[in-house]
Motif scaffolding. Structure first.
Motif, PDB file in Angstrom:
ATOM      1  N   PRO A 103      10.176  45.042  64.892  1.00 35.14           N
ATOM      2  CA  PRO A 103       9.906  45.951  66.002  1.00 35.14           C
ATOM      3  C   PRO A 103      10.170  45.244  67.321  1.00 35.14           C
ATOM      4  O   PRO A 103       9.998  44.031  67.422  1.00 35.14           O
ATOM      5  CB  PRO A 103       8.422  46.281  65.845  1.00 35.14           C
ATOM      6  CG  PRO A 103       7.855  45.159  65.052  1.00 35.14           C
ATOM      7  CD  PRO A 103       8.967  44.675  64.174  1.00 35.14           C
ATOM      8  N   MET A 121       9.257  55.096  67.801  1.00 31.18           N
ATOM      9  CA  MET A 121      10.461  54.241  67.861  1.00 31.18           C
ATOM     10  C   MET A 121      10.655  53.500  66.544  1.00 31.18           C
ATOM     11  O   MET A 121       9.710  53.042  65.937  1.00 31.18           O
ATOM     12  CB  MET A 121      10.316  53.222  68.987  1.00 31.18           C
ATOM     13  CG  MET A 121      11.490  52.279  69.063  1.00 31.18           C
ATOM     14  SD  MET A 121      11.296  51.157  70.441  1.00 31.18           S
ATOM     15  CE  MET A 121       9.977  50.141  69.878  1.00 31.18           C
ATOM     16  N   LYS A 161      17.032  47.038  63.781  1.00 35.95           N
ATOM     17  CA  LYS A 161      17.742  46.216  62.803  1.00 35.95           C
ATOM     18  C   LYS A 161      18.714  45.328  63.575  1.00 35.95           C
ATOM     19  O   LYS A 161      19.317  45.779  64.559  1.00 35.95           O
ATOM     20  CB  LYS A 161      18.500  47.111  61.817  1.00 35.95           C
ATOM     21  CG  LYS A 161      19.049  46.357  60.632  1.00 35.95           C
ATOM     22  CD  LYS A 161      19.456  47.308  59.503  1.00 35.95           C
ATOM     23  CE  LYS A 161      19.825  46.529  58.270  1.00 35.95           C
ATOM     24  NZ  LYS A 161      21.059  46.992  57.621  1.00 35.95           N
ATOM     25  N   VAL A 202      11.878  50.487  63.955  1.00 32.84           N
ATOM     26  CA  VAL A 202      12.039  49.040  64.019  1.00 32.84           C
ATOM     27  C   VAL A 202      13.530  48.762  64.213  1.00 32.84           C
ATOM     28  O   VAL A 202      14.379  49.452  63.652  1.00 32.84           O
ATOM     29  CB  VAL A 202      11.572  48.374  62.717  1.00 32.84           C
ATOM     30  CG1 VAL A 202      10.081  48.282  62.688  1.00 32.84           C
ATOM     31  CG2 VAL A 202      12.103  49.118  61.534  1.00 32.84           C
ATOM     32  N   GLU A 254      15.118  42.787  60.377  1.00 35.07           N
ATOM     33  CA  GLU A 254      14.604  43.843  61.247  1.00 35.07           C
ATOM     34  C   GLU A 254      13.224  43.472  61.762  1.00 35.07           C
ATOM     35  O   GLU A 254      12.485  42.724  61.113  1.00 35.07           O
ATOM     36  CB  GLU A 254      14.549  45.171  60.516  1.00 35.07           C
ATOM     37  CG  GLU A 254      13.679  45.174  59.275  1.00 35.07           C
ATOM     38  CD  GLU A 254      13.729  46.524  58.561  1.00 35.07           C
ATOM     39  OE1 GLU A 254      14.673  47.278  58.801  1.00 35.07           O
ATOM     40  OE2 GLU A 254      12.818  46.798  57.771  1.00 35.07           O
ATOM     41  N   ALA A 306       6.605  44.819  72.160  1.00 34.47           N
ATOM     42  CA  ALA A 306       5.894  45.807  72.975  1.00 34.47           C
ATOM     43  C   ALA A 306       5.332  45.121  74.212  1.00 34.47           C
ATOM     44  O   ALA A 306       5.057  43.926  74.195  1.00 34.47           O
ATOM     45  CB  ALA A 306       4.763  46.429  72.172  1.00 34.47           C
TER      46      ALA A 306
END
Lengths: 708, 60, 799
Positions: A471, A1, A5, A3, A469, A474
């Motif tokens: 990630p 996947m 933006k 990151v 930006e 999770a």
């Protein structure tokens, strides 16, 4: 996947920044105006809407809710996005939040100037605006929690906790304190009466300070101070402890505003104790802030932003130390009702809130316009000018407060009061002058800032949507390896939002509770009777003109006050006071026992030209009361409202109320005739006189047997 | 003074709410690492290129 | 040219900040100490991650020692990978690595921007305190190995040890925190609603008062049934051991308080003491939490598995493959690379073995092994690759057995702490008072009896003692920690205080374990010769050779021909036509000699003996002074796995009443400790290596020395940073002070108790008095403990 933006919304931040500056100037101008009026009553231009009693609430509301309020939103909208690594939840909500808030401010200014007020300090706004505020607050809440929800950073930085606390608590305070029964579109009566109203009001008043002027700014400090100094906060653990401790203690410090009043003893002591306990967390925060700069003082030397922050934090420390001191009964006995209070709050407002706001403006504006600050030198000048301003403001006020308190309490050998009240006022006029000068200087500093920022903005170009930006967040694998946790954790912010809303709902439900409160308003002093319609109208004029801002109605059980004003106030006297009018400052003398003290004519002339009755008085003329007619149309509604609140008017009395009103009015105007004063019975002055002659007089009719 | 009851209910429910929040934050491991978070906020992600007209339009 | 640079002012490596004036590698005006550092820089630079170098200066760690390309190949093994992965779903893998190199904000920044280097990485979060990074990546086109290699490439080589396998993340138990939170919440609100009780309330508001009382009752329930369980548990535990620890009387007091308050409220006779009760519980919990603050970044509980690699290379029909340790079977052939640990005892079948056992045995010099000789697990191969044939499985190997032997040491309980004994006397006295009071009232006014008894028990519970104990311990622990002396738990403080004998390990503890202390005697060596010597010595990986290289302080690249290394004897070679010999006397002079001293190296050019180097382990700074000083106060002993080369020196230093023992293997050390203990000595053992592990566990207090805190230390009660060893005496003193402070604070709190008792025995203890006494005593205890312990700490010149 990949990151993700995304773009930070700087547009809203910019809007709030501009609003902060604009309202800051307005609020301070208003402050300056009334500061001058105190020694130059004529500065009201003889107009009702430029007179102290009307402008003062504009000043406080503008500074607190417009200047600091927009400052909060500026700081939150900027830092929250970056701390959550996400754009604000909804641009639409951001827009609504911004514009409706400005609308509210304008509405507030207009209504207050035209004398539409609830008569409760810092909560003067009338019920339609109260509702609007509630709605905007909900919008803000959704926007904030929404952002927290879709954040890309798992950890909630301590600042965010302060923001959450602010939101939840202010919501509750606002709702609980704003129970009021509408009489007309812009008129309402507080649901609570007398002592109860006072307790709620100051529970609110104090926490407004706590959760509107302090917690959000602490959050802002914890974000912007490290950023500006480019070093992590001295102790993150301390900041966490600081937060939780503050949260659990603050809420109960309110009653210290009512020491020696008719409030029950235990409630007063409660306020004191919790206020004292507050020192610990507050100073924890201050030290944490200052220690963050340890070893970076060289930076402070050349960076005006850090300079502002240092002074701001120091002022926070002073204010949070002074506060608890003032809540000690024996200290409070001296300082309360004097200008000491004014000095105290302005250390907080000018120093803590003002300077921190300036620092953030200087920091944010160049950032979002990606440019450099136009002139560091000007900023530094602003800093020094501002600091001088604060000193010139605070010192004379402390001095004034202290001297006046001392003079109030002095007796001659013969055991009579040494000074007339008026003498104690004229004595401190020079300090008032210096104070206004200090205010002026502070304001000059602000104008320097405005110039500096305008130049800066011109030199740059707004990055309305700042690209960034990160990630996506999770799933958190719970340390116990249990999978279902992380779903739950991710949902958690929603749950918090839900709980908060539930809480607001509880607040709503509490709307029902007051009905049972009414029974606790059963007169405890038989001779205390409801106000006659005319007196009621008069009382509303008293509120409209903001008399309570300069005149208290609370004689505390001290020798000097009893000697000066009469028997000390009893809780039972206020059961019909919706709202209470105890006041918090004695620029003029206390009026709790004014009833029957002077002839009607004295009041008439005094309102027309105060100086004619008491030479050297700094009270403005209320000439318009002589011309404006009483709004009798509203009488029935008012009576009905009062009945709902449990005031024992006979059934159907609202219909004959106006008749009684005119009867009493005619009597007074006849009485005035005897003193060669011709005035229509339907004029406001008549109602005013009626009310003033009634205040605190009931207790005198009390059969000796019941006196205790 | 029955108004105190309202204030009590209100205050305690808020306090309870924050107690819940506190327990959540501990359980969530919010305070596991007391060094990194304070440092993390200092990192300025270096300016990326501003949005294109298209994205701009999409945003507003 | 070389010369010029070496003389030049020190140049810092842009990456790791080390002085690299010896040889400079330059790219784009940046100088690096080694190609490794340069490589990392280039990677970051290509990926626009150079902020790494601006956030903090020279943030890197030196990259001189290269990592084998295929070092992490074993991570491709499904089984191994599975044992490391925490959680995995269709496309994502969660894994956590321990990166000892993490030390600054740059590290934090770089590691959390890992996704910029490896797009497959979804997120990487650093736990700074634990020096761990939690990585989530998509395993479609990325693998565990790739992650590890990516980290290595930027200078953060994951440390993977045998005991990482299938390791569950440590379960952090925060129940105490919750209990504290609940207690705090309830306490605050109960106190709040007790105010009417304290200051009286108008007659017409009685109903309000009743409401408050019941509210308090409700709020005190969670305190009683949840928060206080902390104390119930420990009290119950100790009672099961037929032992009355301090919590027992406290529990009694809490129960009595609750019961009486309950009665008062329900019977409407009073407000009870809910505020005092919840307050006490709150403060005591706070003390416990403070005291139990552990150092999460350290582990006191390491076993041999933390030293073993997770997998080694096995050679099977000329194929090399990674194999996990448990799967190593008898007669497997293992390939051991340079700097790799030998996991199981075996026979050397190929290559020159040069095995450094310092960690296991304490011998500081590598031992040479010829083919066919047995090599023991735990040794580290230095130099070329070797192959061994496994003759014992890991579980049976020398090191493992050595370790398991130690497992049989009794684990220490803290039941014998003076606090508990004290609390017992205290409790009996309280009972005495209660009974006395009761009997008095029995004759005076029998109805008052219960009132009095309960009041006495409430007011005089030894919570003050517990408070002063926990708070003092907590503060002392913090103070010690600030001086890099980390104790496993509060009990250790007392054990240290009561010890009377200190036993030191030598190598690695008193000495650095490195040969930096060289004397050269003999004919002067010309610069020319030095360079030749350098050239020759730098061919060998033997520590002595390395030391000599250091000594020459030369650089350069003279060619060495006919280089030969005779393990255990020395090295020879032709440099610029001269034939150089370097090694043991017999090796250099070709005549057998009686006195072979391992720590003397002879040196000849063209068969002409020039001179000899004698080596001495370098003692840590100020250690000798410290030993001499502490020698006066304690019985000392030094146990060394090394040869007796040091004996003379140590004798001079410590005199004759000190045990000096050399060539001690681990179990010898253990025995010594046991013997001393049977003589009734209370022993502090201070050591560093696995060879001390047994002794450390057997000793009353085992203190492990560590060069840096996240380096591995054997299981121990305390970890002390090497450079703080000279402060040992002061640190011990601080531990001794602990007891004094506790007592002082306790005495003070007793005064409050007496005041309380004064009211209690008369049966006139109002909630207000209780409510005032409780926080007063608690707070003054806090101040006293904090103030005193800090005062003494500063007076001892500690941080």
């Amino acid at each position: 996947m990949q990151v993700e933006k995304f773009y930070y919304d700087n547009q809203t931040v910019k809007n709030f920044a501009y609003a902060t500056i604009l309202w800051g100037v307005v609020g301070m101008l208003a402050g300056l105006l009334i500061a001058v009026q105190i020694y130059l009553p004529a500065a009201n231009f003889g107009l009702p809407l430029t007179t102290f009693g009307r402008v003062r609430p504009v000043h406080t509301n503008a500074v607190i809710f417009a200047f600091v309020g927009n400052g909060i939103f500026m700081g939150v909208y900027y830092s929250l996005q970056r701390l959550c690594k996400a754009r604000m939840f909804s641009d639409a909500l951001s827009k609504i939040h911004f514009w409706v808030w400005q609308l509210i401010i304008v509405a507030a200014a207009l209504t207050l100037l035209t004398g539409h007020t609830t008569g409760k300090e810092y909560a003067e706004l009338e019920w339609p605006i109260d509702i609007a505020i509630t709605l905007v607050w909900v919008v803000f809440g959704i926007n904030m929690f929404g952002t927290i929800l879709k954040r890309r950073e798992q950890h909630l930085y301590v600042a965010i906790w302060f923001y959450i606390a602010t939101w939840v608590t202010v919501a509750m305070l606002h709702i609980v304190n704003s129970f009021e029964i509408p009489v007309s579109f812009l008129k309402s009566y507080s649901w609570y009466a007398g002592v109860q109203d006072a307790l709620v009001q100051w529970w609110y008043g104090h926490n407004a300070v706590a959760f509107f002027l302090t917690t959000p700014y602490l959050g802002i400090m914890y974000y912007f101070l490290p950023k500006a100094a480019n070093r992590p906060v001295y102790s993150y653990r301390l900041s966490i402890i600081h937060f939780w401790a503050l949260i659990f203690i603050y809420i109960w410090a309110g009653p210290h505003h009512l020491l020696y009043t008719a409030l029950p003893d235990w409630a007063q002591s409660l306020g004191t104790v919790f206020s004292i306990m507050l020192i610990a967390p507050s100073w924890g925060g201050m030290l944490n802030g200052l220690f963050t700069l340890r070893g970076a003082w060289d930076k402070v030397r050349e960076d005006p932003i850090l300079k502002f922050m240092v002074v701001a934090i120091t002022c926070y420390g002073m204010a949070t130390f002074e506060g608890p001191m003032l809540s000690l009964k024996n200290v409070n006995a001296i300082t309360h009702f004097t200008d000491w209070t004014i000095a105290h709050v302005h250390i907080g407002a000018l120093g803590w809130n003002g300077f921190l706001t300036f620092a953030i403006l200087y920091w944010i504006i160049p950032k979002i316009f990606n440019t450099q600050l136009y002139s560091k030198k000007l900023a530094t000048t602003h800093f020094w000018v501002g600091t001088i301003g604060i000193v010139l403001y605070a010192v004379p006020m402390y001095w004034a407060g202290f001297t006046q308190a001392m003079m109030w309490k002095q007796f001659t050998e013969e055991g009579i009061l040494k000074y007339q009240f008026l003498e104690t006022v004229t004595h401190i006029v020079p300090m008032y002058v210096t104070r206004s000068l200090g205010g002026l200087i502070y304001l000059v500093g602000v104008f320097i800032m405005v110039y500096n920022l305008v130049k800066t903005i011109k030199s740059g170009q707004l990055a309305a949507n700042e690209a960034a930006e990160a990630p996506a967040l999770a799933d958190v694998v719970e340390t116990h390896g249990k999978q279902y946790w992380h779903k739950w954790i991710e949902k958690r912010p929603i749950q918090m939002l839900v709980i908060s809303l539930v809480l607001v709902a509880i607040g709503g439900l509490l709307e029902l509770v007051p009905t049972f409160l009414i029974k606790s308003n059963i007169p405890t002093i038989v001779s205390v009777k409801p106000y006659t319609p005319l007196e009621l109208q008069g009382r509303d004029i008293y509120i409209k003109e903001g008399c309570y801002l300069c005149h208290s109605q609370m004689v505390r059980p001290f020798r000097d006050e009893v000697a000066r004003y009469g028997e000390y106030s009893k809780a039972g006297e206020f059961v019909y006071d919706h709202p209470f009018q105890w006041g918090s400052k004695r620029t003029g003398p206390d009026l709790a026992r004014i009833g029957g003290k002077y002839p009607d004519s004295w009041h008439y002339n005094h309102m027309l030209e105060p100086q004619s009755m008491s030479p050297g008085s700094i009270m403005p003329s209320y000439a318009w009361m002589l011309d404006d007619a009483i709004d009798t149309a509203s009488t029935p509604a008012k009576i009905r409202a009062m009945k709902v609140l449990g005031v024992p008017y006979p059934d159907g009395y609202d219909q004959q109320a106006n008749a009684d009103l005119m009867k009493q009015a005619n009597a007074i105007s006849a009485n005035l005739k005897l003193d060669k004063i011709n005035t229509g019975a339907n004029k406001e002055i008549i109602a005013m006189i009626a009310y003033l002659q009634r205040v605190g007089s009931d207790i005198k009719l009390q059969p000796a047997s019941e006196k205790k | 003074m029955s108004v105190i009851i309202i204030l009590l209910i209100a205050s305690i429910s808020v306090a309870a709410l924050f107690l819940a929040a506190f327990i959540w934050s501990v359980r969530n491991g919010q305070y596991k690492d007391e060094i990194a978070p304070a440092v993390r906020i200092l990192f300025e992600d270096k300016p990326l290129e501003p949005p294109t007209k298209v994205e701009e339009a999409k945003l507003s | 040219m070389d010369k010029a640079i070496s003389k030049a002012v020190t140049v810092q490596c842009y990456h790791c900040g080390e002085d690299c004036s010896k040889e400079i590698i330059q790219t784009q005006e940046k100088s690096f100490c080694c190609s490794g550092c340069k490589m990392v820089y280039e990677i970051l630079q290509q990926n626009g991650l150079c902020d790494y170098y601006t956030i903090s200066n020279n943030p890197g760690k030196n990259q001189k020692t290269k990592v084998r390309e295929d070092k992490f190949s074993f991570l491709d093994d499904i089984k191994i990978a599975a044992s490391l992965i925490q959680y995995q779903d269709e496309e994502r893998t969660h894994v956590q690595f321990y990166l000892p190199q993490i030390h600054c904000s740059s590290c934090l920044w770089l590691l959390e921007n890992l996704h910029k280097l490896a797009p497959a990485v979804i997120s990487s979060k650093v736990d700074f305190e634990r020096r761990e990074v939690a990585i989530v990546f998509e395993h479609k086109n990325y693998s565990l190995r790739k992650v590890a290699e990516q980290l290595t490439a930027i200078g953060y080589e994951p440390y993977l040890s045998f005991n990482d396998m299938g390791k569950q993340l440590p379960k952090t138990d925060s129940s105490k925190i919750y209990k504290l939170g609940v207690a705090g919440f309830c306490f605050a609100n109960i106190m709040l609603m007790s105010f009417p009780e304290y200051f009286g309330i108008d007659a017409k508001e009685k109903d309000l008062l009743v409401l408050f009382r019941y509210a308090n009752l409700v709020l005190s329930v969670p305190v009683f049934f949840y928060s206080a369980t902390e104390f119930y548990n420990s009290a119950w535990k100790s009672l099961k051991h037929k032992f009355l620890n301090i919590d027992a009387p406290i529990v009694l007091a809490v129960w009595v308080t609750f019961a009486r308050s309950l009665y008062e409220v329900l019977s409407g006779t009073g407000g009870g003491y809910f505020d005092s009760m919840s307050g006490i519980v709150f403060f005591m919990l706070a003390g416990r939490v403070l005291q139990d603050k552990t150092y999460r970044q350290l582990s006191f509980e390491r076993d041999y598995t933390s030293y073993f690699p997770i997998a080694v290379t096995r050679i099977q029909d000329n194929q090399t493959a990674a194999v996990v340790l448990p799967d190593i079977k008898l007669n497997d052939t293992l390939l051991i690379h340079n700097e790799e640990l030998i996991p199981a005892d075996g026979i050397l079948t190929m290559g020159k073995a040069f095995i450094d056992y310092s960690f296991v045995t304490g011998e500081s010099e590598p031992v040479a092994k010829e083919m066919g000789e047995i090599v023991y697990a735990g040794g580290k191969q230095i130099g070329s690759n070797i192959e061994i044939l496994v003759i014992k499985e890991v579980a049976q190997s020398y090191l493992t057995r050595l370790w398991n032997k130690d497992e049989t040491t009794i684990e220490k309980t803290n039941e014998h702490s003076f606090v508990h004994l004290l609390s017992r006397y205290f409790t009996w006295i309280v009972f005495g008072i209660a009974i006395a009071g009761a009997t008095y009232w029995y004759f005076k006014d029998a109805d008052r009896i219960w009132n009095v008894i309960t009041a006495v028990l409430i007011i005089a519970c030894p919570c003050a003692l517990l408070l002063s104990n926990t708070f003092t311990n907590g503060n002392i622990l913090r103070r010690l920690g600030r001086n890099n002396f980390y104790l496993r738990n509060a009990q250790v403080i007392e054990d240290i205080a009561t010890a009377d004998t200190i036993v030191f390990d030598k190598t690695g503890t008193l000495t650095t374990g490195r040969y930096n202390d060289i004397q050269y005697e003999g004919a002067p060596v010309t610069w020319q010769q030095k360079q030749q010597l350098y050239a020759l010595a730098s061919q060998s990986t033997h520590p002595l050779s390395k030391a000599i290289v250091e000594w020459t302080g030369e650089t350069g690249s003279k060619k060495v021909n006919a280089f030969k290394e005779v393990p255990g004897y020395g090295i020879e070679g032709m440099v610029e036509g001269n034939f150089l010999l370097l090694g043991s006397k017999s090796f250099v002079t070709h005549q057998a000699s009686k006195e072979e001293n391992d720590s003397i190296v002879y040196f000849s050019i063209d068969e002409k003996l020039l001179g000899k180097f004698s080596f001495r382990n370098q003692y840590r700074k100020q250690i000798p002074d410290m030993l001499q000083f502490i020698n006066k106060k304690y019985a000392l002993a030094v146990l060394s796995g090394d040869n007796a080369g040091e004996e003379k020196y140590l004798r001079e230093l410590l005199g004759f009443n000190t045990h000096l023992m050399f060539n001690q293997n681990p179990s010898d050390k253990l025995q010594v400790i046991k013997r001393l203990q049977t003589q009734g000595k209370k022993i502090i053992m201070i050591g560093d290596g696995l060879n001390d592990a047994g002794a450390l566990q057997q000793a009353n207090v085992g203190i492990a020395i560590s060069e840096n805190n996240n380096h591995f230390t054997p299981a121990s009660d305390a970890i002390l940073s090497a450079w703080q060893l000279p402060k040992l005496y002061q640190l011990i003193q601080l531990c001794k002070i602990n007891k004094r402070v506790v007592m002082t604070a306790f005495v003070i709190s007793v005064i409050y108790n007496l005041i309380g008792l004064f009211f209690a025995v008369q049966g006139v203890l109002t909630p207000l008095i209780a409510a005032i006494l409780m926080p007063c005593s608690s707070l003054s205890i806090l101040l006293v403990t904090y103030g005193l312990s800090n005062f003494f700490g500063t007076r001892l010149g500690l941080k």
